[in-house]
Structure formats: C-alpha cells, structure tokens
Design a protein around this motif. Structure first.
Motif, mmCIF file in Angstrom:
data_model
loop_
_atom_site.group_PDB
_atom_site.id
_atom_site.type_symbol
_atom_site.label_atom_id
_atom_site.label_comp_id
_atom_site.label_asym_id
_atom_site.label_seq_id
_atom_site.Cartn_x
_atom_site.Cartn_y
_atom_site.Cartn_z
ATOM 1 N N VAL A 196 0.876 -1.171 0.090
ATOM 2 C CA VAL A 196 0.256 0.072 -0.002
ATOM 3 C C VAL A 196 0.905 1.226 -0.013
ATOM 4 N N TYR A 198 0.063 5.637 -1.240
ATOM 5 C CA TYR A 198 -0.541 6.692 -1.670
ATOM 6 C C TYR A 198 0.155 7.407 -2.941
ATOM 7 N N HIS A 199 -0.555 7.491 -4.349
ATOM 8 C CA HIS A 199 -0.015 7.979 -5.293
ATOM 9 C C HIS A 199 -1.444 8.456 -6.168
ATOM 10 N N GLY A 202 -2.578 6.470 -9.271
ATOM 11 C CA GLY A 202 -2.628 5.132 -9.456
ATOM 12 C C GLY A 202 -2.258 4.135 -8.550
ATOM 13 N N PHE A 203 -1.884 2.804 -8.758
ATOM 14 C CA PHE A 203 -1.471 2.015 -7.926
ATOM 15 C C PHE A 203 0.139 1.945 -7.910
ATOM 16 N N THR A 204 0.644 1.701 -6.882
ATOM 17 C CA THR A 204 2.309 1.871 -6.666
ATOM 18 C C THR A 204 2.522 0.354 -6.436
ATOM 19 N N LYS A 228 -4.440 1.553 -2.662
ATOM 20 C CA LYS A 228 -3.911 3.225 -2.211
ATOM 21 C C LYS A 228 -4.225 3.507 -0.950
ATOM 22 N N GLU A 245 -13.587 1.247 -2.647
ATOM 23 C CA GLU A 245 -12.135 1.306 -3.333
ATOM 24 C C GLU A 245 -11.605 0.468 -4.097
#
Length: 264
Positions: A196, A198-199, A202-204, A228, A245
């Motif tokens: 997990v 936060y961007h 999109g996904f990291t 996220k 989400e």
C-alpha cells in the motif's frame, strides 16, 4: 541480378518446405512409436497382474503404470505442440511464446481489480497489516511512505516499511523489509502479500528489485494485493480503505513474467 535473387528465394523456399516435411514425418514416426510403447506397457502390466504381480504389490504396480503413462502423455503433448508450432511457422505465422520449450512458464494466477468489499479476509488482513507498517516508514527525503506485508506458509504475517538513507543506496523498500523479517526467522515460503502507498495517479507496485526479491521466495505463484493508502490529509480516517475503493489483485509471477529463478 533480380532474376538470380528470385531464383535463390524460390530455392530456399523449396529447401525449407522439404525440411519441414522431413520433420513432420520424423515426429509422426515418434508418435507412432510412443503409441506402441504405451500399448506394450499396458499389455505387460495386465500380464503381470494375471501372473500374480511378481515382486510389486497391486497398488505399487498401479502407481508405476500411472507414472509411466503420465510421462508418455507429457512427451506426446510436447511432440504435438512442436508439430503445431512448426506447421504454423511454415505457413508464415508467428509462434506463441507460451508454447516454446526454451521458455518454460510457471502456472500464473489471474490478475484483476476488485472493490475492497469483495476482497477476502486473507487479503483484507494483509492490507491492514501493510497500512499499519506504513505508518512507521522512515522517509525524510521523498516523503513517500510505503507499507508491505507477506503471509508465510505457517500463517504468520510479516510486515515492513520503506527506510531511506541520506546516501540513497543503503535505503530499503517495504517489500524487502517485510520479507527479510520473515526469512530472518526461518520462513522461506509465502502464500500472499500486500503493498500500500498513496499516489494520486494510480497503484504503487513493487520496484524491479523487489519483484526479483519476491520471486526468490515464490516456489509457487501467490496473490499480491495492491491498494491506495489514504492521502496525507486523511491518514487518520476510519476506515482506511473505503469499501468501494479499487484493489489490484496481481501475483508474484504476473509482476515479473519470464523471471529468473533457480527454482526447479
């Protein structure tokens, strides 16, 4: 000059066709021989059973026959795939990578996205552990927090966060931090993982080094949940991940296709 070139091309085409025909005949002979061997094996097995079995028990003979049959079926399947590949190549079609004997592919899980509410209990628990580990991230330079968690085969969850360093190179990613914890305690087999961060766009997903590190301990493919984290201004919100989400459910093999591994 053009006439000579055309003549040479025709000659090469005829030569290739002759070679393909010879290969097809060779494969047909091998398949015929294989079928004869299977029939002979079955006949001899029946004869042994009728005579009382010799030195092997009934269950052992049955298992022996099954193993031999599987071996022959595998060989036959390989020959059929090779025949189809060569015929397609002769017809000008490109071969499918997944059918190449030089590039064995492990069985990969499906990759998809799903709403958090539909993620199973196993995935939810891993995502929550990754979120908890993310709070401890040491990121004075990038301010980009990442959390990861992996479940060992025994059921124990090992979590980790990213740790930065003023020299950059000595830093460690969250995925490797979590796995290093487990390996240091003797756990080398894992069944699932989660990442997990936060961007806003999109996904990291794990970096290339982490993907290879994960693959080292993936003797079989296992799911990896990517979600996220809440934005910085909502880090303390409850729930941390809304039911609607989106979660990416990928896997160790999907993250690093055609990966390098010494695993057999």
């Amino acid at each position: 000059m053009a006439e000579k070139r055309k003549l040479l091309q025709r000659y090469m085409q005829c030569l290739n066709e002759m070679q393909d025909e010879l290969r097809r005949k060779e494969l047909a002979k091998k398949m015929e021989t294989l079928e004869k061997l299977q029939c002979e094996l079955a006949r001899r097995q029946e004869q042994r059973v009728a005579q009382g079995g010799g030195q092997m028990g009934k269950s052992e003979r049955r298992q022996y026959l099954k193993d031999k049959l599987k071996s022959y079926q595998k060989t036959l399947k390989g020959l059929l795939c090779e025949l189809a590949r060569r015929e397609a190549f002769a017809n000008g079609e490109r071969g499918r990578v997944s059918e190449s004997d030089n590039l064995p592919h492990p069985l990969k899980l499906d990759e998809f996205t799903v709403a958090f509410r539909y993620v199973g209990e196993d995935g939810r628990e891993l995502l929550m552990a990754a979120l908890a580990a993310r709070r401890c991230a040491y990121v004075p330079y990038s301010k980009f927090k990442v959390g990861a968690a992996f479940r060992a085969k025994c059921g124990q969850i090992y979590s980790g966060c990213n740790i930065e360093n003023a020299a950059f190179t000595p830093g460690n990613c969250a995925e490797r931090c979590a796995l290093a914890k487990g390996v240091s305690e003797g756990e080398k087999r894992y069944t699932a993982g989660a990442v997990v961060a936060y961007h806003p766009d999109g996904f990291t997903t794990p970096c290339g080094v982490c993907r290879q590190f994960i693959r080292e301990f993936a003797t079989r493919d296992f799911p990896i949940y990517i979600a996220k984290a809440p934005p910085p201004e909502q880090e303390g919100c409850i729930p941390a991940i809304d039911d609607d989400e989106e979660v990416l459910v990928t896997s160790a093999y999907n993250l690093l296709p055609h990966s390098f591994s010494a695993y057999e």
